[in-house]
Design a protein around this motif. Structure first.
Motif, PDB file in Angstrom:
ATOM      1  N   GLU A 127      34.679  53.040  -7.128  1.00  0.00           N
ATOM      2  CA  GLU A 127      34.887  54.492  -7.177  1.00  0.00           C
ATOM      3  C   GLU A 127      36.291  54.891  -7.620  1.00  0.00           C
ATOM      4  O   GLU A 127      36.518  56.039  -8.002  1.00  0.00           O
ATOM      5  CB  GLU A 127      34.576  55.127  -5.818  1.00  0.00           C
ATOM      6  CG  GLU A 127      33.103  55.178  -5.464  1.00  0.00           C
ATOM      7  CD  GLU A 127      32.579  53.846  -4.943  1.00  0.00           C
ATOM      8  OE1 GLU A 127      33.407  52.923  -4.731  1.00  0.00           O
ATOM      9  OE2 GLU A 127      31.354  53.718  -4.748  1.00  0.00           O
ATOM     10  N   ILE A 128      37.241  53.956  -7.571  1.00  0.00           N
ATOM     11  CA  ILE A 128      38.602  54.262  -8.030  1.00  0.00           C
ATOM     12  C   ILE A 128      39.038  53.249  -9.088  1.00  0.00           C
ATOM     13  O   ILE A 128      40.229  53.065  -9.324  1.00  0.00           O
ATOM     14  CB  ILE A 128      39.612  54.297  -6.862  1.00  0.00           C
ATOM     15  CG1 ILE A 128      39.544  53.004  -6.034  1.00  0.00           C
ATOM     16  CG2 ILE A 128      39.368  55.511  -5.973  1.00  0.00           C
ATOM     17  CD1 ILE A 128      40.601  52.917  -4.947  1.00  0.00           C
ATOM     18  N   SER A 129      38.056  52.623  -9.727  1.00  0.00           N
ATOM     19  CA  SER A 129      38.369  51.623 -10.748  1.00  0.00           C
ATOM     20  C   SER A 129      38.780  52.279 -12.058  1.00  0.00           C
ATOM     21  O   SER A 129      38.508  53.462 -12.305  1.00  0.00           O
ATOM     22  CB  SER A 129      37.153  50.722 -11.001  1.00  0.00           C
ATOM     23  OG  SER A 129      36.109  51.464 -11.622  1.00  0.00           O
ATOM     24  N   THR A 130      39.424  51.509 -12.907  1.00  0.00           N
ATOM     25  CA  THR A 130      39.843  52.006 -14.215  1.00  0.00           C
ATOM     26  C   THR A 130      38.648  52.452 -15.039  1.00  0.00           C
ATOM     27  O   THR A 130      38.665  53.525 -15.661  1.00  0.00           O
ATOM     28  CB  THR A 130      40.618  50.910 -14.973  1.00  0.00           C
ATOM     29  OG1 THR A 130      41.751  50.521 -14.196  1.00  0.00           O
ATOM     30  CG2 THR A 130      41.077  51.406 -16.334  1.00  0.00           C
ATOM     31  N   LEU A 131      37.575  51.655 -15.071  1.00  0.00           N
ATOM     32  CA  LEU A 131      36.397  52.004 -15.858  1.00  0.00           C
ATOM     33  C   LEU A 131      35.724  53.264 -15.332  1.00  0.00           C
ATOM     34  O   LEU A 131      35.316  54.130 -16.115  1.00  0.00           O
ATOM     35  CB  LEU A 131      35.395  50.846 -15.865  1.00  0.00           C
ATOM     36  CG  LEU A 131      34.127  51.087 -16.689  1.00  0.00           C
ATOM     37  CD1 LEU A 131      34.449  51.330 -18.157  1.00  0.00           C
ATOM     38  CD2 LEU A 131      33.137  49.930 -16.541  1.00  0.00           C
ATOM     39  N   TYR A 132      35.612  53.385 -14.015  1.00  0.00           N
ATOM     40  CA  TYR A 132      35.011  54.582 -13.427  1.00  0.00           C
ATOM     41  C   TYR A 132      35.782  55.827 -13.854  1.00  0.00           C
ATOM     42  O   TYR A 132      35.194  56.831 -14.258  1.00  0.00           O
ATOM     43  CB  TYR A 132      34.991  54.469 -11.902  1.00  0.00           C
ATOM     44  CG  TYR A 132      34.309  55.634 -11.212  1.00  0.00           C
ATOM     45  CD1 TYR A 132      32.966  55.568 -10.872  1.00  0.00           C
ATOM     46  CD2 TYR A 132      35.018  56.800 -10.903  1.00  0.00           C
ATOM     47  CE1 TYR A 132      32.337  56.634 -10.244  1.00  0.00           C
ATOM     48  CE2 TYR A 132      34.404  57.870 -10.278  1.00  0.00           C
ATOM     49  CZ  TYR A 132      33.054  57.778  -9.945  1.00  0.00           C
ATOM     50  OH  TYR A 132      32.439  58.858  -9.334  1.00  0.00           O
TER      51      TYR A 132
END
Length: 471
Positions: free
Chosen positions: A347-352
């Protein structure tokens, strides 16, 4: 909005540290005067209660409690009720590309069961955040929170052109609730005002009024891209970007998307050759199609650098469709940082963050029998929630593979392949090399090196979402 704010709810005055807040800060001038006294101070100098060590949200709580003298609360009315001002403490970062808001600005919870019943002026977002005291501070990796400093303090009113977009954003969210599709709400649905996930995970859900399907817990928020542009202009004196929509009143009747479609309508079906000639664009320019689109809108430079596109984080993508309706190219994202991704949460990833809140603008050209191409249409698009979950699967498999170690396999022809997710394994997304050559490598978590890789949206998936078979 600050001077016109009307209170719709009454709460008792809050006492803390001998200060009666509602009697101390009756006007926005009172609020601003006190806030500006904190500029240049560190959180360590301000914190008198040890609140700074309590985790996420601690910075804002320190300002509320130790500087303004009231306990943090979840009251639906503004923090400074008599002044009609909401306090927001927000971080920014200095990067190689300039100032960047570190995160979205969360405003108030979105109550699916009640919010759709009221007009925008009575919405939880507007009642809480019509007028805000913003106190930005610079976040620095590795620096103790006690040493971070308040950089500025100012009262923020939404510019009229932004407010019209936000009204439309709010209506989009309410329409989804009314149609029983609150479970399909995504941050990419809207431009400036979003409904961000607020639960512990996707299983933290709430009831919605017109469907039995539970909907993810969400809160109103101003997008990170919006906050970035606002801080650049208000705090750091950045030059305002060129506007596409020059008359904010036009957005009362049509959405931004509808306005853009209206502007480019006269050029639909025109050949690329005729467009190049009309707008005096060189056919050899690497980004010729993007320049053509900007010219259609009356923009001198890159449409991605306009005020609306930057604030909404709209990403323009030129798509070439073959004469038989097929799309050859998959759509890539920036190269994966292998060492960073293994420490991320979805939920806080770069891709997201690159995909979920992003609205894409597909600028679609189609090959013609004479070897030329024609401008077919545009399409605003953001990834649906269900499809985002499929990308999540690809992301998770990538993370798991990196954590246990990537296996490189050489086939019979001497080509090397990895066990990262392949296009054949997922209808939406895959991972494959991003570098220009095999020598373009990046470090793996285990200390080895591998050719740069990136996430891609499958070309077959892009065909489907652009309805290319109908072109």
């Amino acid at each position: 909005p600050c001077t016109l704010y009307q209170k719709t709810a009454k709460r008792s005055s809050t006492f803390f540290g001998g200060v009666k807040m509602s009697n101390t800060y009756k006007t926005k001038e009172d609020v601003l005067r006190r806030a500006q006294e904190a500029v240049g101070k560190t959180f360590g100098e301000i914190d008198k209660t040890g609140r700074l060590s309590t985790g996420k949200g601690a910075a804002g709580n320190v300002i509320e409690e130790s500087w303004f003298g009231y306990r943090p609360n979840s009251d639906p009315t503004p923090d400074f009720e008599e002044a009609g001002v909401e306090l927001k403490v927000t971080p920014f970062e200095k990067t190689a590309k300039g100032i960047r808001a570190k995160e979205r600005l969360v405003c108030d919870m979105l109550n699916y069961m009640e919010e759709y019943k009221v007009p925008f002026e009575q919405s939880a977002f507007w009642q809480k955040c019509a007028c805000m005291l913003l106190m930005p501070y610079q976040y620095e990796t590795g620096v103790d929170k006690r040493d971070l400093r308040i950089a500025d303090a100012f009262i923020f009113d939404f510019p009229e052109e932004d407010l019209q977009v936000i009204r439309n954003d709010w209506k989009i969210l309410m329409d989804k609730i009314k149609s029983g599709h609150a479970h399909e709400i995504s941050e990419g649905d809207t431009m400036y005002l979003a409904a961000c996930p607020k639960g512990r995970n996707a299983k933290d859900t709430r009831q919605q009024p017109f469907s039995d399907i539970p909907a993810m817990k969400r809160a109103y928020s101003l997008k990170q891209s919006y906050m970035t542009q606002m801080l650049r202009e208000r705090v750091f004196g950045g030059v305002p970007n060129e506007h596409i929509i020059r008359d904010p009143e036009s957005l009362r009747k049509n959405t931004f998307e509808a306005q853009i479609s209206k502007i480019v309508k006269p050029y639909l079906g025109m050949s690329r050759t005729d467009l190049l000639r009309k707008f005096n664009v060189s056919p050899n320019a690497k980004n010729a199609n993007a320049l053509l689109f900007a010219a259609m809108l009356g923009i001198k430079g890159n449409v991605a650098h306009t005020d609306e596109f930057r604030k909404a984080s709209i990403v323009p993508k030129t798509i070439m469709v073959s004469a038989n309706g097929k799309i050859k190219e998959s759509m890539s994202f920036p190269a994966i940082d292998f060492c960073a991704i293994v420490n991320e949460e979805w939920e806080i990833s770069t891709l997201y963050e690159q995909l979920a809140p992003t609205k894409f603008l597909f600028i679609i050209f189609k090959k013609t029998p004479d070897g030329d191409s024609a401008f077919q249409r545009i399409q605003f698009w953001n990834i649906p929630v269900d499809d985002l979950e499929e990308v999540h699967d690809v992301w998770q498999k990538t993370v798991n593979t990196l954590r246990k170690g990537v296996h490189i396999i050489k086939d019979d022809k001497g080509y090397c392949h990895s066990d990262l997710p392949k296009k054949s394994e997922n209808r939406v997304s895959h991972v494959r090399p991003h570098g220009k050559s095999a020598s373009d490598v990046v470090q793996l978590p285990d200390g080895g090196y591998m050719t740069k890789q990136c996430f891609w949206l499958n070309n077959t998936y892009i065909e489907k979402v652009t309805h290319s078979e109908d072109l």
